[in-house]
Design a protein around this motif. Structure first.
Motif, short mmCIF file in Angstrom:
data_model
loop_
_atom_site.label_atom_id
_atom_site.label_comp_id
_atom_site.label_asym_id
_atom_site.label_seq_id
_atom_site.Cartn_x
_atom_site.Cartn_y
_atom_site.Cartn_z
N LEU A 35 35.55 -43.04 -90.98
CA LEU A 35 36.76 -42.22 -91.12
C LEU A 35 37.59 -42.63 -92.33
CD1 LEU A 35 37.86 -42.04 -87.37
CD2 LEU A 35 36.55 -40.37 -88.70
N ALA A 36 37.32 -43.82 -92.88
CA ALA A 36 38.05 -44.27 -94.06
C ALA A 36 37.31 -43.97 -95.36
CB ALA A 36 38.30 -45.78 -93.95
N ARG A 37 36.15 -43.33 -95.24
CA ARG A 37 35.35 -43.02 -96.43
C ARG A 37 35.59 -41.58 -96.85
NH1 ARG A 37 29.34 -44.27 -95.04
NH2 ARG A 37 29.11 -43.71 -97.26
N ALA A 38 35.80 -41.38 -98.16
CA ALA A 38 36.07 -40.04 -98.67
C ALA A 38 34.87 -39.12 -98.50
CB ALA A 38 36.45 -40.12 -100.15
N VAL A 39 33.66 -39.70 -98.52
CA VAL A 39 32.47 -38.85 -98.43
C VAL A 39 32.39 -38.15 -97.07
CG1 VAL A 39 30.96 -40.69 -97.54
CG2 VAL A 39 29.99 -38.82 -98.90
N THR A 40 32.99 -38.73 -96.04
CA THR A 40 32.98 -38.09 -94.72
C THR A 40 33.68 -36.74 -94.77
OG1 THR A 40 32.95 -40.24 -93.60
CG2 THR A 40 33.70 -38.34 -92.31
N TYR A 41 34.80 -36.69 -95.44
CA TYR A 41 35.58 -35.44 -95.50
C TYR A 41 35.02 -34.48 -96.56
CZ TYR A 41 38.51 -38.54 -92.82
OH TYR A 41 38.95 -39.42 -91.87
N LYS A 42 34.34 -35.03 -97.57
CA LYS A 42 33.65 -34.16 -98.52
C LYS A 42 32.51 -33.44 -97.83
CE LYS A 42 32.59 -36.96 -101.85
NZ LYS A 42 32.02 -37.36 -103.16
N ARG A 43 31.81 -34.15 -96.95
CA ARG A 43 30.72 -33.52 -96.21
C ARG A 43 31.24 -32.44 -95.27
NH1 ARG A 43 27.48 -39.18 -94.82
NH2 ARG A 43 26.45 -39.38 -96.86
N TRP A 44 32.38 -32.72 -94.63
CA TRP A 44 32.97 -31.71 -93.75
C TRP A 44 33.36 -30.48 -94.55
CZ3 TRP A 44 37.97 -29.66 -93.76
CH2 TRP A 44 38.29 -28.88 -92.66
N LEU A 45 33.94 -30.69 -95.74
CA LEU A 45 34.30 -29.57 -96.61
C LEU A 45 33.07 -28.77 -97.01
CD1 LEU A 45 36.41 -28.04 -98.31
CD2 LEU A 45 36.00 -29.73 -100.14
N HIS A 46 31.99 -29.47 -97.31
CA HIS A 46 30.74 -28.80 -97.70
C HIS A 46 30.23 -27.91 -96.57
CE1 HIS A 46 26.33 -28.49 -98.27
NE2 HIS A 46 26.63 -28.46 -99.55
N ILE A 47 30.35 -28.37 -95.35
CA ILE A 47 29.90 -27.59 -94.19
C ILE A 47 30.80 -26.38 -93.98
CG2 ILE A 47 29.57 -27.64 -91.69
CD1 ILE A 47 28.84 -30.60 -91.97
N VAL A 48 32.11 -26.58 -94.06
CA VAL A 48 33.06 -25.51 -93.76
C VAL A 48 33.01 -24.42 -94.84
CG1 VAL A 48 35.51 -24.98 -93.52
CG2 VAL A 48 34.55 -27.00 -92.42
N VAL A 49 32.78 -24.81 -96.09
CA VAL A 49 32.75 -23.84 -97.17
C VAL A 49 31.67 -22.78 -96.94
CG1 VAL A 49 32.10 -23.58 -99.61
CG2 VAL A 49 33.81 -25.26 -98.95
N ALA A 50 30.60 -23.14 -96.24
CA ALA A 50 29.51 -22.21 -96.00
C ALA A 50 29.95 -21.02 -95.17
CB ALA A 50 28.35 -22.93 -95.30
N ILE A 51 31.01 -21.15 -94.42
CA ILE A 51 31.44 -20.07 -93.52
C ILE A 51 32.63 -19.32 -94.07
CG2 ILE A 51 33.14 -21.33 -92.15
CD1 ILE A 51 30.30 -19.12 -90.77
N VAL A 52 33.15 -19.74 -95.24
CA VAL A 52 34.40 -19.17 -95.74
C VAL A 52 34.27 -17.69 -96.03
CG1 VAL A 52 36.01 -19.17 -97.66
CG2 VAL A 52 35.36 -21.31 -96.59
N ARG B 230 22.75 -24.08 -93.19
CA ARG B 230 24.11 -24.43 -93.59
C ARG B 230 25.11 -23.41 -93.05
NH1 ARG B 230 26.41 -24.46 -99.73
NH2 ARG B 230 28.51 -25.20 -99.23
N LEU B 231 24.73 -22.12 -93.02
CA LEU B 231 25.61 -21.09 -92.47
C LEU B 231 25.85 -21.31 -90.98
CD1 LEU B 231 27.14 -18.41 -92.86
CD2 LEU B 231 25.00 -17.22 -92.34
N CYS B 232 24.75 -21.57 -90.24
CA CYS B 232 24.88 -21.80 -88.78
C CYS B 232 25.68 -23.06 -88.49
CB CYS B 232 23.48 -21.90 -88.15
SG CYS B 232 22.53 -20.37 -88.22
N LEU B 233 25.38 -24.13 -89.21
CA LEU B 233 26.11 -25.37 -88.98
C LEU B 233 27.58 -25.20 -89.37
CD1 LEU B 233 25.79 -28.33 -88.13
CD2 LEU B 233 25.37 -28.89 -90.52
N GLY B 234 27.83 -24.45 -90.45
CA GLY B 234 29.21 -24.21 -90.84
C GLY B 234 29.97 -23.43 -89.80
N TRP B 235 29.31 -22.44 -89.18
CA TRP B 235 29.97 -21.66 -88.13
C TRP B 235 30.34 -22.55 -86.94
CZ3 TRP B 235 29.33 -20.29 -83.05
CH2 TRP B 235 30.05 -19.17 -82.61
N ILE B 236 29.40 -23.41 -86.54
CA ILE B 236 29.64 -24.28 -85.37
C ILE B 236 30.74 -25.29 -85.66
CG2 ILE B 236 28.60 -26.03 -83.90
CD1 ILE B 236 25.92 -24.57 -84.28
N VAL B 237 30.63 -26.00 -86.78
CA VAL B 237 31.59 -27.06 -87.09
C VAL B 237 32.97 -26.48 -87.37
CG1 VAL B 237 32.14 -28.91 -88.71
CG2 VAL B 237 29.80 -28.61 -87.92
N SER B 238 33.04 -25.33 -88.03
CA SER B 238 34.34 -24.71 -88.30
C SER B 238 35.05 -24.35 -87.01
CB SER B 238 34.14 -23.46 -89.17
OG SER B 238 33.57 -23.79 -90.41
#
Length: 389
Positions: free
Chosen positions: A8-25, A101-109
């Motif tokens: 949770l203290a690593r920036a890459v964790t939130y970059k990965r979350w952003l990468h997943i969410v962007v797929a559903i934007v 990536r689209l399916c995972l983005g939908w679920i995680v978002s």
């Protein structure tokens, strides 16, 4: 506990979350216009068609490298390629990546939004009020223990963020990684680089080793002789050998500095006279015999033959000293034969020892030939046979 919270203290964790969410934007934006099931289907179809375009893998590869890898630890991940799709297999893997990536983005978002809403509903119903948030999961009735469960969705949220990030990164390595053909090409390139480094190291070993050996032998002989004329001849031999070694060193360094720039040619068997004269000047009694059209020997074979002869004479001077040496160079029947023999003094290293002897055998093997080194009938021999074709 610290290990669990470290991601949770690593920036890459939130970059990965952003990468997943962007797929559903952009599919989600379409939902504001008309909320229907076919919007997601249309998005999946369009993504599938986009995946068939070769340049799509470049875009996805750069985005995955930027957002999924930890540059402080991994640098530029070689497991994610940034080259266009070449084969239909590469296109198919890109299509699967986009759809996953689209399916995972939908679920995680949805989970990223719904878990906090669920926590709010549990807290408000636990305090005796109605649901305050219009979440995906409806919390009915007012129960005091709802307030106890309210932190659970909030604790699940970082778990979803961290583990979905790990999953999408592993998926990227699998689907955006190099294909079998690309791995083979990279392996061949790496092998060529290692072979070139080995060749350069062998060149330096043979050339500089020979020059230093001649210099040491000549200097020792001149000091022992105590004769001005002999000392002058020794210094001349040291000067000539050193100059040749410097030329070889400059040529090799030129290859390392500027691989595109032409450099002076490597010595061949046509230059063998200077090796023989250098050995004679160092005190060795060289009996040389050359038969056959040496000038017609192909360049690679002639160059490697020169280095084999150089290393053989260097070993004679280093281990045996001023002893009789028989050198035979024979070209006939589609092969080049090099035979160097000298008395085998006590203490001479046995067969297979020393990087110079190993280099002789490697040179012969690379050309499809063979070489024998070691004692033979009371003498030390180097016998190499190199095919001319």
């Amino acid at each position: 506990m610290v290990r669990m919270l470290r991601p949770l203290a690593r920036a890459v964790t939130y970059k990965r979350w952003l990468h997943i969410v962007v797929a559903i934007v952009w599919p989600s934006l379409w939902l504001f216009i008309q909320e229907a099931w076919w919007t997601q289907v249309t998005a999946a179809v369009l993504l599938g068609l986009a995946g068939l375009v070769p340049i799509t893998r470049v875009v996805e590869g750069f985005q995955a490298r930027l957002l999924l890898t930890d540059h402080r630890q991994d640098g530029e991940s070689a497991d994610i390629v940034t080259t266009p799709s070449v084969t239909w297999t590469d296109r198919g893997r890109t299509v699967v990546w986009l759809e996953a990536r689209l399916c995972l983005g939908w679920i995680v978002s949805h989970l990223s939004v719904q878990l906090p809403l669920l926590a709010i509903d549990l807290l408000t119903t636990g305090l005796g009020h109605g649901p305050a948030a219009d979440g995906f999961v409806t919390v009915e009735e007012n129960r005091w223990w709802h307030a106890v469960l309210a932190p659970v969705p909030l604790l699940l949220l970082p778990v979803v963020v961290v583990w979905s990030g790990h999953f999408v990164t592993a998926l990227a390595h699998r689907l955006l990684g190099p294909s079998h053909a690309e791995r083979m090409a990279a392996l061949e390139e790496r092998t060529d680089q290692l072979l070139e480094r080995t060749r350069i190291a062998r060149e330096l070993h043979d050339s500089i080793g020979h020059a230093l050996t001649v210099a040491v032998v000549q200097a020792g002989a001149a000091r022992a002789a105590g004769d001005a004329e002999f000392t002058a001849r020794a210094l001349t031999a040291i000067e000539e050998t050193g100059r040749a070694a410097l030329e070889d060193l400059e040529r090799v360094l030129g290859i390392l500095r500027e691989s595109e720039k032409p450099v002076s040619s490597r010595p061949t068997l046509a230059d063998a006279d200077r090796l023989l004269e250098s050995a004679r000047a160092s005190g060795a009694k060289v009996d040389a015999e050359v038969t056959g059209p040496v000038d017609t020997v192909p360049g690679p074979v002639s160059r490697e033959g020169y280095r084999i002869l150089q290393e053989s004479l260097t070993n004679v001077l280093r281990h045996a000293g001023a002893v009789p040496v028989r050198v035979r160079v024979h070209v006939a029947d589609g092969s080049l034969v090099l035979a160097i023999r000298n008395p085998c003094p006590a203490g001479t290293p046995g067969p297979g020892r020393g990087s110079g002897l190993r280099g002789i055998r490697e040179r012969a093997a690379l050309l499809g030939g063979r070489a024998r080194t070691g004692p033979d009938e009371g003498e030390w021999q180097v016998h190499a046979e190199l095919p001319l074709s």
